[in-house]
Design a protein around this motif. Structure first.
Motif, PDB file in Angstrom:
ATOM      1  N   ALA A 187       0.814  -1.217   0.000  1.00 31.91           N
ATOM      2  CA  ALA A 187       0.000   0.000   0.000  1.00 31.91           C
ATOM      3  C   ALA A 187       0.849   1.269   0.000  1.00 31.91           C
ATOM      4  CB  ALA A 187      -0.942   0.001   1.199  1.00 31.91           C
ATOM      5  N   TYR A 188       2.174   1.111   0.088  1.00 35.27           N
ATOM      6  CA  TYR A 188       3.052   2.285   0.062  1.00 35.27           C
ATOM      7  C   TYR A 188       3.308   2.746  -1.366  1.00 35.27           C
ATOM      8  CZ  TYR A 188       6.330  -1.433  -1.033  1.00 35.27           C
ATOM      9  OH  TYR A 188       6.927  -2.507  -1.606  1.00 35.27           O
ATOM     10  N   LYS A 189       2.880   1.927  -2.340  1.00 29.76           N
ATOM     11  CA  LYS A 189       3.208   2.237  -3.737  1.00 29.76           C
ATOM     12  C   LYS A 189       2.360   3.393  -4.267  1.00 29.76           C
ATOM     13  CE  LYS A 189       4.867  -2.350  -4.670  1.00 29.76           C
ATOM     14  NZ  LYS A 189       5.191  -3.250  -5.769  1.00 29.76           N
ATOM     15  N   SER A 190       2.772   3.895  -5.424  1.00 30.45           N
ATOM     16  CA  SER A 190       2.083   5.023  -6.045  1.00 30.45           C
ATOM     17  C   SER A 190       0.572   4.782  -6.064  1.00 30.45           C
ATOM     18  CB  SER A 190       2.609   5.182  -7.480  1.00 30.45           C
ATOM     19  OG  SER A 190       1.888   6.179  -8.143  1.00 30.45           O
ATOM     20  N   PRO A 191      -0.268   5.739  -5.742  1.00 35.13           N
ATOM     21  CA  PRO A 191       0.026   7.144  -5.436  1.00 35.13           C
ATOM     22  C   PRO A 191       0.112   7.437  -3.943  1.00 35.13           C
ATOM     23  CG  PRO A 191      -2.327   6.870  -5.745  1.00 35.13           C
ATOM     24  CD  PRO A 191      -1.712   5.482  -5.769  1.00 35.13           C
ATOM     25  N   ARG A 192       0.543   6.464  -3.114  1.00 34.96           N
ATOM     26  CA  ARG A 192       0.476   6.649  -1.657  1.00 34.96           C
ATOM     27  C   ARG A 192       1.856   6.843  -1.038  1.00 34.96           C
ATOM     28  NH1 ARG A 192      -3.164   3.286  -3.413  1.00 34.96           N
ATOM     29  NH2 ARG A 192      -5.307   4.007  -3.167  1.00 34.96           N
ATOM     30  N   GLU A 193       2.846   7.285  -1.844  1.00 33.00           N
ATOM     31  CA  GLU A 193       4.212   7.440  -1.329  1.00 33.00           C
ATOM     32  C   GLU A 193       4.263   8.411  -0.153  1.00 33.00           C
ATOM     33  OE1 GLU A 193       3.163   8.062  -4.382  1.00 33.00           O
ATOM     34  OE2 GLU A 193       4.542   7.412  -5.942  1.00 33.00           O
ATOM     35  N   LEU A 194       3.506   9.506  -0.265  1.00 32.61           N
ATOM     36  CA  LEU A 194       3.583  10.537   0.778  1.00 32.61           C
ATOM     37  C   LEU A 194       3.013  10.033   2.103  1.00 32.61           C
ATOM     38  CD1 LEU A 194       2.720  13.819  -1.131  1.00 32.61           C
ATOM     39  CD2 LEU A 194       4.923  13.083  -0.242  1.00 32.61           C
ATOM     40  N   ILE A 195       1.961   9.226   2.027  1.00 37.26           N
ATOM     41  CA  ILE A 195       1.385   8.668   3.265  1.00 37.26           C
ATOM     42  C   ILE A 195       2.448   7.826   3.959  1.00 37.26           C
ATOM     43  CG2 ILE A 195      -0.567   7.444   4.249  1.00 37.26           C
ATOM     44  CD1 ILE A 195      -1.945   7.595   1.557  1.00 37.26           C
ATOM     45  N   TRP A 196       3.158   7.037   3.169  1.00 37.69           N
ATOM     46  CA  TRP A 196       4.219   6.161   3.690  1.00 37.69           C
ATOM     47  C   TRP A 196       5.328   6.982   4.344  1.00 37.69           C
ATOM     48  CZ3 TRP A 196       5.398   1.329   4.958  1.00 37.69           C
ATOM     49  CH2 TRP A 196       6.724   0.891   4.923  1.00 37.69           C
ATOM     50  N   LEU A 197       5.742   8.051   3.662  1.00 39.13           N
ATOM     51  CA  LEU A 197       6.831   8.885   4.193  1.00 39.13           C
ATOM     52  C   LEU A 197       6.425   9.542   5.514  1.00 39.13           C
ATOM     53  CD1 LEU A 197       8.374  10.647   1.075  1.00 39.13           C
ATOM     54  CD2 LEU A 197       9.313   8.789   2.437  1.00 39.13           C
ATOM     55  N   VAL A 198       5.228  10.109   5.535  1.00 45.29           N
ATOM     56  CA  VAL A 198       4.755  10.730   6.778  1.00 45.29           C
ATOM     57  C   VAL A 198       4.633   9.658   7.862  1.00 45.29           C
ATOM     58  CG1 VAL A 198       2.850  11.983   7.854  1.00 45.29           C
ATOM     59  CG2 VAL A 198       3.619  12.628   5.582  1.00 45.29           C
ATOM     60  N   GLY A 199       4.205   8.469   7.457  1.00 47.43           N
ATOM     61  CA  GLY A 199       4.115   7.360   8.407  1.00 47.43           C
ATOM     62  C   GLY A 199       5.464   7.026   9.021  1.00 47.43           C
ATOM     63  N   LEU A 200       6.515   7.056   8.213  1.00 45.67           N
ATOM     64  CA  LEU A 200       7.863   6.786   8.740  1.00 45.67           C
ATOM     65  C   LEU A 200       8.277   7.853   9.746  1.00 45.67           C
ATOM     66  CD1 LEU A 200       9.900   5.604   5.629  1.00 45.67           C
ATOM     67  CD2 LEU A 200       9.086   4.234   7.533  1.00 45.67           C
ATOM     68  N   ALA A 201       7.939   9.108   9.434  1.00 49.28           N
ATOM     69  CA  ALA A 201       8.240  10.190  10.381  1.00 49.28           C
ATOM     70  C   ALA A 201       7.483   9.951  11.684  1.00 49.28           C
ATOM     71  CB  ALA A 201       7.869  11.539   9.780  1.00 49.28           C
ATOM     72  N   LEU A 202       6.243   9.497  11.582  1.00 49.56           N
ATOM     73  CA  LEU A 202       5.456   9.207  12.782  1.00 49.56           C
ATOM     74  C   LEU A 202       6.093   8.075  13.584  1.00 49.56           C
ATOM     75  CD1 LEU A 202       1.870   9.505  11.293  1.00 49.56           C
ATOM     76  CD2 LEU A 202       2.753  10.816  13.214  1.00 49.56           C
ATOM     77  N   PHE A 203       6.627   7.089  12.882  1.00 48.63           N
ATOM     78  CA  PHE A 203       7.342   5.988  13.541  1.00 48.63           C
ATOM     79  C   PHE A 203       8.514   6.549  14.357  1.00 48.63           C
ATOM     80  CE2 PHE A 203      11.062   3.117  13.132  1.00 48.63           C
ATOM     81  CZ  PHE A 203      10.631   2.099  13.949  1.00 48.63           C
ATOM     82  N   GLY A 204       9.257   7.479  13.737  1.00 51.61           N
ATOM     83  CA  GLY A 204      10.364   8.120  14.449  1.00 51.61           C
ATOM     84  C   GLY A 204       9.880   8.836  15.700  1.00 51.61           C
ATOM     85  N   LEU A 205       8.751   9.535  15.582  1.00 51.48           N
ATOM     86  CA  LEU A 205       8.206  10.258  16.738  1.00 51.48           C
ATOM     87  C   LEU A 205       7.818   9.289  17.855  1.00 51.48           C
ATOM     88  CD1 LEU A 205       5.966  13.129  15.335  1.00 51.48           C
ATOM     89  CD2 LEU A 205       8.345  13.158  16.027  1.00 51.48           C
ATOM     90  N   VAL A 206       7.216   8.159  17.477  1.00 52.93           N
ATOM     91  CA  VAL A 206       6.812   7.180  18.495  1.00 52.93           C
ATOM     92  C   VAL A 206       8.043   6.668  19.243  1.00 52.93           C
ATOM     93  CG1 VAL A 206       5.882   4.847  18.798  1.00 52.93           C
ATOM     94  CG2 VAL A 206       4.659   6.499  17.398  1.00 52.93           C
ATOM     95  N   MET A 207       9.128   6.403  18.497  1.00 56.28           N
ATOM     96  CA  MET A 207      10.365   5.969  19.141  1.00 56.28           C
ATOM     97  C   MET A 207      10.896   7.086  20.057  1.00 56.28           C
ATOM     98  SD  MET A 207      11.284   2.926  18.404  1.00 56.28           S
ATOM     99  CE  MET A 207       9.998   1.875  17.841  1.00 56.28           C
TER     100      MET A 207
END
Lengths: 311, 371
Positions: B123-143
């Motif tokens: 589900a990270y594939k086009s056109p949802r790349e930005l959701i994935w990227l923001v999700g990774l940033a959120l992962f960093g915040l959770v850590m």
């Protein structure tokens, strides 16, 4: 409110004159103020709703003659913007025109404004000029406690008579007074490992040279003589800063072992096993005639090959 | 002609009148309709519950966190005492603190599940790349939440996890020393560290998380759900339903399950503090929280020893892994989403999970060896 539909035929009092191509909405009252009529090849006319007699399905009847409508000035498209380009809340709920453009007049004051890009960039510059002068003060504000001078005072840690055996890691606990910023002075507990070393181990620690300690400016504060048999090791593991212990190891015998990442050092502080990048850190030590041990409580950055003093 | 006359005021309850009043001004019903009437391609699924559950966990963390702040004092001389007070003196303080603690664990578990689901579903594939990227940033915040929150009770566990964690950051080339001193507010952990971690934990990270989570959901709504990776468009269309009621029902069941699990853990394994923080560890063997254990164990390896090895193990490797995840939708441009037709992705996921599991188990086995 009358809702003329797009593509409706438009009939003047005498004959059919064209069809509705656009409607124009008043942005405040949300009411349709004009219709734009395509005059069967004679251009477009903007017809006020006051001309409209009735609106039926597919047909708009005007109360003027075709000639009067033709005499109206031509419709000027560039004086309008579509509703997609401006934010007028709830407009769609009142105006039932589909499909096509719903127009509002372009404000009079906006018509003469040139240099829009310039104003846009100017806004960014102003924002930058607000941010720039506070960036440095904010940084300095946050950096205030980051760097402080070294404390080269001697701390009493105990009496050497407690150590009964040579080449055995013996831990002395001591308290250090800390005065941090606005906080009341407090005591923190620390520990140091003191070794009564045999000449062989002593030689491994100092490698035949006196060990000199410096302050922040490179000035010598103390020298551990290579033949004084008392060695002090900072309680902080040089790997990542945990506290290590003196333990019996199945294979290596008695060793310093750090429970965090399992770095193992021999009595002289040399790395025997594990991830540690350097030997244990020797501290300045002096022993009085009565056997009282004093140290300078230095700390070195963990994880580096070379010693970097931080306290 | 089409002018809407307001419905006659008679026959409406007071509540209905209030709702009508608000609705007229802000379009409440439209907002509600837009929120609930989102088509879920291929229909609702249990696999989709993790996003909603994470939102729920975050809200509960915020609520319990705010309640803890009624008694907690972020100073080196009172943090430990005030936390003990919450545990031992304040009615249900032990429960709220333990809920907050286990909630953070639940957060990490659900983040892993959520990311895995998105990864396996492609589900990270086009056109949802930005959701994935923001999700990774959120992962960093959770850590970041986990790391900063860990210090606040100011006991030995807190002190040593921070000491080691910041030492690891210190090994970042060029800026490491500055970063570590900046976080610690000095050369060693103390009051300034506590103040900084506190403000990061209760102000900066929550603000960041709220903003990014909002963006995450906004981007998700803009792109629409990816739906299943199998099935023809006709089949998927035939099974499509709205977010409400079927998906919301599943989400609610998931939330209740998570809530009860956290409550049970808080009840049976309440938080117990160790000795107050001090640079002498005594008999305590420092260890990070379980979700950092694999990294902790990794750093025990000799290959990640020494100045450079440490940097590779603690910074470069995790950093490269995160960079790889961030680059994933741009590297993997194949529109194929079926995980069983993406062998590299499947094997990669299994290997990463196996590695984490293996190192975590190794760390637990090593515990016995130390005692």
């Amino acid at each position: 409110m009358m809702q003329p539909k797009l593509k409706s035929k438009v009939r003047a009092t005498d004959r059919e004159i064209g069809e509705v191509t656009r409607v124009i909405v008043d942005p405040l009252s949300h009411e349709i103020s004009h219709i734009v009529v395509s005059m069967n090849g004679s251009g477009e006319r903007q017809v006020a709703m006051t001309f409209v007699q009735s609106v039926a399905d597919g047909l708009v009847e005007l109360r003027a003659a075709a000639r009067d409508i033709l005499e109206l000035p031509p419709f000027k498209r560039d004086e309008y913007v579509t509703t997609h380009e401006v934010e007028i809340a709830h407009l769609e709920e009142k105006v039932h025109v589909t499909p096509g453009e719903v127009l509002v007049p372009f404000p009079e004051l906006e018509k003469s404004v040139k240099r829009r890009t310039f104003f846009m960039n100017f806004t960014h510059v102003i924002g930058f000029l607000i941010g720039l002068p506070i960036a440095f003060p904010v940084l300095r504000y946050l950096m205030k406690p980051m760097y402080s001078p070294f404390d080269n005072g001697w701390l009493k840690v105990g009496n050497i008579s407690k150590i009964k055996q040579d080449d055995i890691g013996f831990q002395f606990k001591y308290k250090r007074k800390v005065k941090e910023a606005y906080m009341p002075e407090s005591e923190i507990e620390k520990n140091v490992w003191i070794l009564k070393a045999t000449p062989a181990v002593l030689d491994k620690v100092y490698q035949g040279k006196d060990l000199e300690f410096k302050d922040a400016y490179g000035k010598a504060v103390w020298t551990n003589k290579k033949d004084v048999p008392f060695v002090a090791f900072s309680g902080k593991c040089p790997h990542l800063g945990c506290g290590y212990k003196w333990r019996q190891h199945k294979v290596l015998g008695q060793v310093f072992l750090c429970p965090c990442h399992l770095s193992i050092y021999d009595a002289s502080g040399k790395v025997l096993d594990g991830p540690a990048p350097r030997p244990l850190d020797s501290l300045p030590i002096r022993v009085s005639a009565t056997g009282e041990v004093e140290i300078i409580d230095m700390e070195f950055k963990a994880g580096t090959k070379t010693q970097i003093r931080i306290i | 002609m089409m002018e809407q006359t307001p419905p006659s005021a008679t026959g409406l309850t007071a509540l209905e009148k209030v709702i009508a009043f608000v609705d007229e001004r802000v379009g409440l019903k439209t907002i509600q309709a837009k929120m609930l009437n989102e088509p879920v391609p291929g229909g609702s699924r249990w696999a989709y519950v993790f996003g909603s559950i994470l939102l729920f966990i975050f809200i509960m963390q915020a609520v319990t966190g705010i309640l803890l702040m009624f008694y907690y004092v972020p100073t080196a001389d009172h943090a430990f005492a005030s936390t003990q007070y919450i545990i031992h003196e304040v009615d249900y303080g032990w429960f709220l603190l333990s809920y907050h603690f286990w909630g953070s664990t639940a957060m990490v578990v659900c983040v892993f599940a959520h990311m895995s689901q998105v990864f396996l579903w492609g589900a990270y594939k086009s056109p949802r790349e930005l959701i994935w990227l923001v999700g990774l940033a959120l992962f960093g915040l959770v850590m970041g939440f986990g790391f900063t929150g860990y210090l606040l009770p100011w006991d030995q566990r807190a002190y040593w996890a921070t000491t080691v964690g910041v030492e690891i950051m210190d090994k970042t080339p060029v800026i490491g020393d500055f970063m570590a001193r900046f976080l610690k507010g000095g050369a060693t952990p103390g009051q300034m560290t506590l103040s900084r971690f506190f403000v990061i934990h209760v102000m900066i990270l929550p603000a960041g998380l709220m903003g990014l989570a909002g963006l995450h959901i906004f981007l998700f709504r803009a792109a629409g759900p990816a739906g299943p990776f199998r099935g023809t468009p006709e089949e998927i269309k035939a099974k499509t339903d709205y977010f409400f009621p079927r998906q919301i029902w599943k989400d609610i069941v998931g939330m209740v399950t998570v809530f009860l699990t956290i409550c049970a853990l808080a009840f049976w394994e309440p938080v117990v503090l160790l000795e107050e923080a001090t640079p002498d560890p005594g008999d305590y063997h420092p260890e990070p929280e379980w979700y950092f254990l694999f990294l902790f164990q990794l750093l025990r390896l000799k290959m990640f020893g020494g100045e450079f090895g440490q940097f590779v193990g603690a910074m470069a490797l995790p950093g490269a892994f995160m960079a790889l995840l961030a680059a994933l939708p741009f590297i993997d441009r194949d529109p194929e989403r079926n995980i069983f037709k993406r062998p590299i992705a499947l094997i990669g996921w299994i290997m990463v999970m196996a590695m984490i599991l293996l190192f975590t188990i190794a760390a637990i086995i090593n515990r016995e060896f130390l005692d």
